[in-house]
Design a protein around this motif. Structure first.
Motif, mmCIF file in Angstrom:
data_model
loop_
_atom_site.group_PDB
_atom_site.id
_atom_site.type_symbol
_atom_site.label_atom_id
_atom_site.label_comp_id
_atom_site.label_asym_id
_atom_site.label_seq_id
_atom_site.Cartn_x
_atom_site.Cartn_y
_atom_site.Cartn_z
ATOM 1 N N GLN A 131 -6.572 3.416 5.579
ATOM 2 C CA GLN A 131 -5.276 2.654 5.725
ATOM 3 C C GLN A 131 -5.114 1.320 6.730
ATOM 4 O O GLN A 131 -4.756 0.237 6.489
ATOM 5 C CB GLN A 131 -4.044 3.619 5.907
ATOM 6 N N THR A 177 0.565 4.675 0.662
ATOM 7 C CA THR A 177 -0.335 5.743 1.294
ATOM 8 C C THR A 177 -0.137 7.055 0.688
ATOM 9 O O THR A 177 -1.201 7.807 0.688
ATOM 10 C CB THR A 177 -0.111 5.866 2.755
ATOM 11 N N PRO A 234 -0.269 -2.468 -8.368
ATOM 12 C CA PRO A 234 -0.838 -1.453 -7.448
ATOM 13 C C PRO A 234 -2.019 -0.601 -8.220
ATOM 14 O O PRO A 234 -1.515 0.060 -9.405
ATOM 15 C CB PRO A 234 0.125 -0.765 -6.940
ATOM 16 N N THR A 235 -3.108 -0.370 -7.761
ATOM 17 C CA THR A 235 -4.098 0.414 -8.429
ATOM 18 C C THR A 235 -4.515 1.470 -7.430
ATOM 19 O O THR A 235 -4.682 1.117 -6.226
ATOM 20 C CB THR A 235 -5.115 -0.488 -9.183
ATOM 21 N N ILE A 236 -5.359 2.612 -8.122
ATOM 22 C CA ILE A 236 -6.289 3.511 -7.254
ATOM 23 C C ILE A 236 -6.993 4.024 -8.063
ATOM 24 O O ILE A 236 -6.931 4.477 -9.268
ATOM 25 C CB ILE A 236 -5.191 4.499 -6.509
ATOM 26 N N SER A 290 -7.900 1.481 -3.153
ATOM 27 C CA SER A 290 -6.444 1.023 -3.337
ATOM 28 C C SER A 290 -6.425 -0.402 -3.489
ATOM 29 O O SER A 290 -6.869 -1.184 -2.690
ATOM 30 C CB SER A 290 -5.655 1.679 -2.264
ATOM 31 N N LEU A 292 1.025 -1.236 0.213
ATOM 32 C CA LEU A 292 0.081 0.058 0.180
ATOM 33 C C LEU A 292 0.877 1.183 -0.036
ATOM 34 O O LEU A 292 1.838 1.538 0.852
ATOM 35 C CB LEU A 292 -0.915 0.294 1.038
ATOM 36 N N ALA A 299 -4.491 6.437 -11.430
ATOM 37 C CA ALA A 299 -2.893 6.362 -11.094
ATOM 38 C C ALA A 299 -1.938 7.216 -11.997
ATOM 39 O O ALA A 299 -1.047 7.658 -11.434
ATOM 40 C CB ALA A 299 -2.715 4.882 -11.422
ATOM 41 N N THR A 355 -3.837 -3.689 -3.702
ATOM 42 C CA THR A 355 -2.659 -3.842 -3.020
ATOM 43 C C THR A 355 -1.866 -4.997 -3.528
ATOM 44 O O THR A 355 -0.714 -5.445 -2.957
ATOM 45 C CB THR A 355 -3.013 -4.211 -1.538
ATOM 46 N N GLN A 413 -2.761 7.902 -1.679
ATOM 47 C CA GLN A 413 -4.197 8.038 -1.473
ATOM 48 C C GLN A 413 -4.189 9.578 -1.166
ATOM 49 O O GLN A 413 -5.116 10.456 -1.428
ATOM 50 C CB GLN A 413 -4.522 7.310 -0.251
#
Length: 247
Positions: free
Chosen positions: A127, A46, A88-90, A81, A44, A98, A83, A49
């Motif tokens: 988180q 952070t 990793p994506t968001i 998010s 993750l 991203a 993991t 985010q």
């Protein structure tokens, strides 16, 4: 002998929660993703985010320098998010963020948004829930993970490096002695120092090393050396945790 990023995956003896903190340019993201992949842990970022919520603020006409306006809007965006350390994506409100969160506009505004207590409270809760739900353990990287977000993490690592090394990593290696490149490097160094001051000096969740964190100075280390160091620390923490569970 130090292993490379491509070395076959190793397995942590027990699911562990790992907090990796440190200022920008110390190799947190590259190290965290690599060790998570090696050990089969989640990952993750952070910082992504905080960038995501900043991007949403900018897109929705919120004055990022108005702390009250930012606080009032903080709960509106839905940030998700992924993991998987390999990919990793968001997303924000279902939209892939991203790429957009890495723009200079977001970079310039993220410190102001992330300093708002209401924003930090919401993102911190997010988180913690992600870490708690990670089935095989997780590596969480940021600036306040060991102190604020996950104070009971199984392992806390604090990466450091000299301002010069961090600036070089951010700007890319200097080729020859091009004056323009030297100016860019100096500007990058100053920007990093300014960001350090903002992160360390904010009242809510400042950048700080936890008393029980292991400090790793990456100034003279290759990325592969840093990865191997952290992998070894995680394996040790996992074995210790497995021993406690077995007793």
């Amino acid at each position: 002998m130090f292993v490379t990023v491509e070395t076959a995956a190793r397995t942590a003896p027990a699911a562990v929660i790992v907090a990796i903190d440190g200022p920008a340019g110390t190799g947190k993201s590259s190290t965290s993703k690599a060790v998570a992949g090696k050990l089969g842990l989640g990952y993750l970022d952070t910082g992504a985010q905080y960038r995501a919520i900043t991007w949403w603020m900018l897109n929705n006409g919120i004055d990022v320098n108005d702390a009250t306006a930012v606080a009032d809007a903080a709960a509106k965006p839905v940030i998700v998010s992924g993991t998987d350390p390999a990919a990793p994506t968001i997303t924000v409100d279902g939209l892939d963020a991203a790429g957009p969160i890495r723009t200079q506009e977001v970079t310039a505004a993220v410190s102001a948004v992330s300093a708002v207590p209401e924003v930090r409270a919401l993102i911190t809760d997010l988180q913690r829930s992600i870490a708690a739900e990670a089935p095989n353990g997780i590596v969480v990287e940021g600036r306040d993970i060991g102190i604020t977000v996950l104070p009971d993490a199984d392992l806390k690592v604090f990466l450091t490096a000299s301002p010069e090394a961090r600036a070089a990593r951010r700007s890319g290696e200097l080729k020859g002695k091009d004056p323009q490149q030297a100016t860019d490097l100096a500007a990058t160094r100053e920007a990093l120092i300014k960001r350090d001051a903002a992160d360390s000096g904010r009242k809510t969740s400042p950048l700080a090393k936890a008393d029980d964190a292991v400090e790793v100075d990456t100034t003279e280390l290759t990325l592969e050396q840093v990865i191997e160091c952290v992998v070894t620390l995680i394996e040790g923490a996992g074995a210790e945790k497995a021993g406690r569970v077995a007793r």
